[in-house]
Design an enzyme around this catalytic site. Structure first.
Site, mmCIF file in Angstrom:
data_model
loop_
_atom_site.group_PDB
_atom_site.id
_atom_site.type_symbol
_atom_site.label_atom_id
_atom_site.label_comp_id
_atom_site.label_asym_id
_atom_site.label_seq_id
_atom_site.Cartn_x
_atom_site.Cartn_y
_atom_site.Cartn_z
ATOM 1 N N ARG A 263 -32.812 7.901 86.860
ATOM 2 C CA ARG A 263 -33.664 8.471 87.875
ATOM 3 C C ARG A 263 -33.392 9.668 88.740
ATOM 4 N NH1 ARG A 263 -34.546 3.398 85.435
ATOM 5 N NH2 ARG A 263 -36.459 2.539 86.052
ATOM 6 N N ARG B 221 -39.046 -0.120 68.647
ATOM 7 C CA ARG B 221 -39.394 -0.837 69.670
ATOM 8 C C ARG B 221 -40.717 -0.597 70.454
ATOM 9 N NH1 ARG B 221 -34.494 -0.228 73.997
ATOM 10 N NH2 ARG B 221 -35.711 -1.844 75.085
ATOM 11 N N GLN C 115 -39.716 0.029 83.186
ATOM 12 C CA GLN C 115 -39.828 1.256 82.343
ATOM 13 C C GLN C 115 -41.276 1.667 82.259
ATOM 14 O OE1 GLN C 115 -37.640 0.630 78.785
ATOM 15 N NE2 GLN C 115 -35.877 0.737 79.536
ATOM 16 N N ASP D 240 -31.135 -7.967 81.743
ATOM 17 C CA ASP D 240 -29.780 -7.284 81.225
ATOM 18 C C ASP D 240 -28.554 -8.308 81.280
ATOM 19 O OD1 ASP D 240 -31.330 -5.226 80.348
ATOM 20 O OD2 ASP D 240 -30.863 -4.049 82.118
ATOM 21 N N LYS E 22 -35.430 -5.740 73.155
ATOM 22 C CA LYS E 22 -34.475 -4.804 73.559
ATOM 23 C C LYS E 22 -33.811 -4.166 72.511
ATOM 24 C CE LYS E 22 -35.012 -6.196 77.885
ATOM 25 N NZ LYS E 22 -35.601 -5.064 78.880
ATOM 26 N N ARG F 242 -32.023 -9.934 71.714
ATOM 27 C CA ARG F 242 -30.701 -10.511 72.116
ATOM 28 C C ARG F 242 -30.675 -11.911 72.236
ATOM 29 N NH1 ARG F 242 -30.896 -6.795 78.070
ATOM 30 N NH2 ARG F 242 -30.504 -4.763 76.961
#
Ligand code: S3P
Length: 373
Positions: free
Chosen positions: A33, A129, A176, A322, A349, A353
């Site tokens: 950012r 993705r 996101q 995360d 992801k 995961r």
């Protein structure tokens, strides 16, 4: 460019205890950012503490391709000569986001409102993705975006258009996607509103507010007015709380440990794993709370303790998205069973995961139940 996983072997010996003080590299999400919003500022921006990771480098390179003057100073700070909202230039080459979902999704929002054509691509994993989640709201704003698989996968081709503001409710809790719509909203005519089903990291909102952009925020909604510019300033990126998570779990499960992690970002949408660990019995103290460049920051003191298994679900998941893999390691050292629910997002992801956690832990003899394959 194909990035191969590291091939060298690392031998790890059992640690006696962990003691000491550490400061971690800058937060990855905030670094993205800082670069994006810094490059869109008018005038000089200096960023200290920026993550030097590959993903952040992808974002920096993308803005260099769009004509922004960006350089690393000797002391490691990043200097950007911001061009304002409307002076980016058409990149002559494909923008390669590598493995970085944040680069690709946030830039898709930004590029939708430019006066030029661009192509975004990534590595094999990123190009598999889901991108429809960003393309859908951006198309409602008038963006023209093409992608593989009926517009769901990168490479993405974007023809910038005049955008119109929308009111959008996110179907998935994703910072996101929220950020992509906010960045497109900076170019839209009118006020763009984004509502989220549960609270996700608000680094984009905080960074814009820090630069003086007038954002309206109310419970689960954020509103931004298009066409407003901002001046450059200095940004300090705090230490990465997601990196801290590994040290926090290690100090918790290794007996006789005590560590202090200085200057860590404490964004409330990122600290879910601290709450979960505390509820499992971890000893975690938060000291020296302060605000740095619009983000809450603190020092974290961790002492080893015995953990109890627990259930992790619902609103807690986006706040620890995360850190679920490292929480799974903590769970292997806890007494009793730990159950993780509502975590389907982990499957889309950089890797699946859930599958990765289960298959790797099985190799160490950990048992698990539930849908894995
Ligand atoms: C990120 C948002 C999260 C997170 C990712 C970084 C960001 O992804 O998992 O590592 O910087 O906005 P989603 O928005 O897909 O949940």
């Amino acid at each position: 460019m194909v990035i191969e996983p590291p091939t060298e072997k690392i031998k790890v010996s059992k640690a006696g205890s962990l003691r000491g003080e550490i400061t971690l590299p800058g937060d990855k999400s905030i670094s993205h950012r800082a670069v994006i919003i810094g490059a869109l500022a008018k005038g000089k921006v200096r960023i200290s503490g920026l993550s030097s990771g590959e993903d952040n480098q992808r974002t920096i390179t993308a803005f260099k391709q769009m004509g922004v003057d960006i350089a690393r100073e000797r002391d490691g700070d990043l200097r950007i000569q911001g061009k304002g909202l409307f002076a980016l230039k058409e990149p002559a080459q494909v923008i390669d986001a590598g493995n970085s979902g944040t680069t690709m999704r946030l830039l898709t929002g930004l590029l939708s409102g430019q006066k030029f054509f661009s192509i975004l691509s990534g590595d094999t994993s990123l190009n598999q993705r889901p991108m429809k989640r960003v393309i859908e709201p951006l198309s409602m704003m008038g963006a023209q975006i093409w992608g593989r698989g009926g517009g769901n996968f990168a490479p993405l081709a974007i023809t910038g258009r005049n955008l119109k503001a929308i009111r959008y409710e996110l179907p998935v809790a994703s910072a996101q996607v929220k950020s992509a719509v906010i960045l497109a909203g900076l170019y839209a005519e009118g006020i763009t509103e984004v509502k989220e089903p549960s609270f996700t990291r608000d680094h984009t909102e905080r960074m814009l507010a820090y630069f003086g952009v007038d954002l309206e925020r109310e419970r689960n909604a954020v509103r931004v007015q298009g066409g407003r510019e901002w001046e450059g300033k200095e940004v300090i990126v705090p230490g990465d709380i997601s990196s801290a998570a590994f040290f926090i779990v290690a100090a918790t499960i290794i007996p006789h440990s005590e560590i202090t992690i200085r200057g860590t970002g404490m964004n409330p949408a990122r600290t879910g794993f601290l709450e979960i660990l505390r509820q499992m019995g971890a000893s975690i103290e938060i000291a020296n709370k302060r605000e740095v460049s619009g983000e809450p920051v603190a020092d974290i003191v961790v002492r080893s303790s015995r953990l109890q298994g627990r259930e992790i679900r619902g609103e807690m998941i986006p706040k620890a998205i995360d850190e679920i893999p490292i929480l799974a390691i903590a769970a292997t050292c806890a007494e009793g069973e730990t159950v993780i629910r509502d975590a389907g997002e982990l499957r889309v992801k950089e890797t699946d995961r859930i599958k990765a956690i289960v298959s790797e832990l099985r190799r160490f003899g950990v048992s698990s139940r539930g849908p894995v394959a």
